[in-house]
Design an enzyme around this catalytic site. Structure first.
Site, PDB file in Angstrom:
ATOM      1  N   GLY A 268     -22.103 -32.101  25.617  1.00  0.00           N
ATOM      2  CA  GLY A 268     -22.365 -31.757  24.328  1.00  0.00           C
ATOM      3  C   GLY A 268     -23.064 -32.934  23.538  1.00  0.00           C
ATOM      4  CG  MET A 269     -23.537 -33.048  19.796  1.00  0.00           C
ATOM      5  SD  MET A 269     -23.238 -32.340  18.111  1.00  0.00           S
ATOM      6  CE  MET A 269     -24.525 -30.937  17.996  1.00  0.00           C
TER       7      MET A 269
ATOM      8  CD  GLU B  71     -22.472 -41.404  25.177  1.00  0.00           C
ATOM      9  OE1 GLU B  71     -21.881 -42.616  25.293  1.00  0.00           O
ATOM     10  OE2 GLU B  71     -23.753 -41.472  24.815  1.00  0.00           O
ATOM     11  CB  VAL B  72     -16.373 -38.891  29.570  1.00  0.00           C
ATOM     12  CG1 VAL B  72     -15.053 -39.282  30.180  1.00  0.00           C
ATOM     13  CG2 VAL B  72     -16.354 -37.476  28.775  1.00  0.00           C
TER      14      VAL B  72
ATOM     15  CE  LYS C  15     -12.637 -35.917  26.272  1.00  0.00           C
ATOM     16  NZ  LYS C  15     -11.915 -34.780  26.335  1.00  0.00           N
TER      17      LYS C  15
ATOM     18  CG  ASP D 216     -11.098 -23.526  28.457  1.00  0.00           C
ATOM     19  OD1 ASP D 216     -11.276 -22.190  29.196  1.00  0.00           O
ATOM     20  OD2 ASP D 216     -11.599 -24.175  28.379  1.00  0.00           O
TER      21      ASP D 216
END
Length: 419
Positions: free
Chosen positions: A22-23, A25-26, A41, A134
């Site tokens: 999404g918006m 980065e890892v 992250k 989740d």
């Protein structure tokens, strides 16, 4: 972000990001102060609304609160050039989604070992009132040692703590379709049994190499999840033991009241099946010792582990629950009676401890309530869990142990063929 950037004066990013989500980065990174590999992250705060930034920080805080070897450690939380970041433990291994794709069928003993370790995390989460919401194969990592790590607490909530629960609006559906519980789909309240549903769906996928629910359209899948239980795992894989097949079926019950009450109860069923673990080439280096030792540490939990700070129940709270359960039984409302007996177990455990004879009796009454419903396997599973706890607490020759063994034998002979 660019390779080699230094965050917080100590975290040097690697050459390439591991993922774009999404918006965010890892990145792999090096902690130059402590000389260790970490994961960073980051999110783009400029492209996110305030609620998104709050959710990012909230995930870090919730994960940090859950101090457990089955959860990646959170090392730091900061901001770089206006971009919030979190630094977490670097985890080696294979996520269960890839394990299913590459190693199917996953050996039954490994399914049980993985499930038992997830239960250890869920028990610890329940201890602080945390719900993951989740649980699914891609959010669980299997380390080369055989240890399990539960990842991604981005949807987690603490219903009793407004600092963490109010970010997700009441009535909002969150989770992953096919693994999220029916109450999540309908926007209802979640509790520990919501995570147990996700665990059941994950075990189903591990056993059968297919998700429990599938459909040509999202609407079809939703309709199936809300109204129809999936086929039993044994229909796709005949070597699944009856106890495991019954457990997964119960975990995927549409009504939360029909699922096992606690992760500790599920662990008690899974742990004995996690024996004689075979090698998994290229995935687990030491299958014989590491998993059993790890599961023994994080999964050996009391039958009912409640939050120590919880308010002790008074007798005048517990007794009406017992009376109500008995009236429901007399009226033929056996499923509702079972729910009330389980509530009584919680109340009595907080008041008297898990080994008290009143708690044992309430657990047995809850198990027996399933017999008139024809649910012999579930009743026997609950009775065996009580028997195992009694043997540990009072020894194999105690009178109560002998009596329960005789009762279990009687129920087993009364069970109709095929049940």
């Amino acid at each position: 972000m660019v390779a080699g950037a230094l965050l917080g004066g100590r975290y040097e990013l690697g050459r390439f990001p591991l993922a774009h989500k999404g918006m965010g980065e890892v990145w792999p990174a090096d902690d130059t102060l402590l000389d260790r590999a970490v994961i960073v992250k980051l999110v783009d705060a400029a492209a996110m609304d305030l609620a998104g930034v709050r959710r990012f920080r909230r995930e870090a805080l919730l994960t940090a609160r859950l101090d457990h070897p089955g959860v990646p450690a959170v090392y730091d939380l900061g901001e770089h050039d206006g971009r919030p970041y979190v630094v977490i433990e670097k985890i080696a291994g294979t996520d269960l989604k890839d394990l299913i794709a590459e190693q199917s069928p996953v050996p039954v003993a490994w399914v049980a070992a993985i499930g038992a370790q997830i239960c250890g995390v869920l028990v610890a989460a329940d201890h602080i009132g945390l719900i993951h919401r989740d649980i699914k194969p891609s959010n669980v990592m299997l380390h080369p040692s055989g240890a399990v790590k539960v990842l991604d607490f981005g949807l987690a909530t603490m219903p009793d703590d407004d600092r963490y629960s109010r970010i997700t609006l009441s009535g909002q559906s969150v989770g992953t379709l096919g693994y999220m519980a029916p109450e999540q789909i309908s926007g209802g309240p979640a509790d520990q049994r919501t995570d147990l549903y996700g665990l059941g769906a994950t075990l189903y996928d591990l056993l059968t190499a297919r998700p429990p629910f599938d459909g040509a359209t999202t609407l079809t899948m939703v309709r199936h999840q809300l109204s129809t239980p999936p086929p039993r795992p044994v229909q796709f894989r005949p070597d699944v033991p009856d106890t495991l097949d019954d457990l997964v079926h119960a975990l995927l019950a549409t009504d939360p009241a029909d699922r096992p009450a606690t992760a500790a109860e599920v662990y008690a069923t899974l742990a004995p099946l996690a024996r004689e673990l075979p090698p998994i080439p290229g995935v687990v280096d030491d299958p014989t010792g590491a998993v059993q030792a790890y599961a023994a540490i994080v999964g050996r939990v009391p039958a009912q582990w409640r939050t120590p700070a919880a308010r002790p129940a008074k007798d005048d709270e517990a007794e009406p629950t017992a009376a109500r359960a008995e009236r429901l039984e007399a009226d033929g409302e056996h499923r509702a009676a079972a729910r009330h007996w389980r509530r009584l177990v919680e109340l009595r455990t907080r008041r008297h401890g898990a080994d008290d004879h009143r708690v044992v009796e309430a657990r047995l009454r809850a198990a027996r309530a399933h017999l008139p419903l024809g649910e012999y396997d579930r009743a026997l599973r609950l009775m065996h869990a009580v028997l195992d706890d009694l043997i540990r607490a009072r020894g194999p020759e105690a009178a109560v142990v002998r009596d329960l063994r005789r009762e279990i034998a009687t129920v087993s002979t009364q069970r109709p063929a095929g049940r």
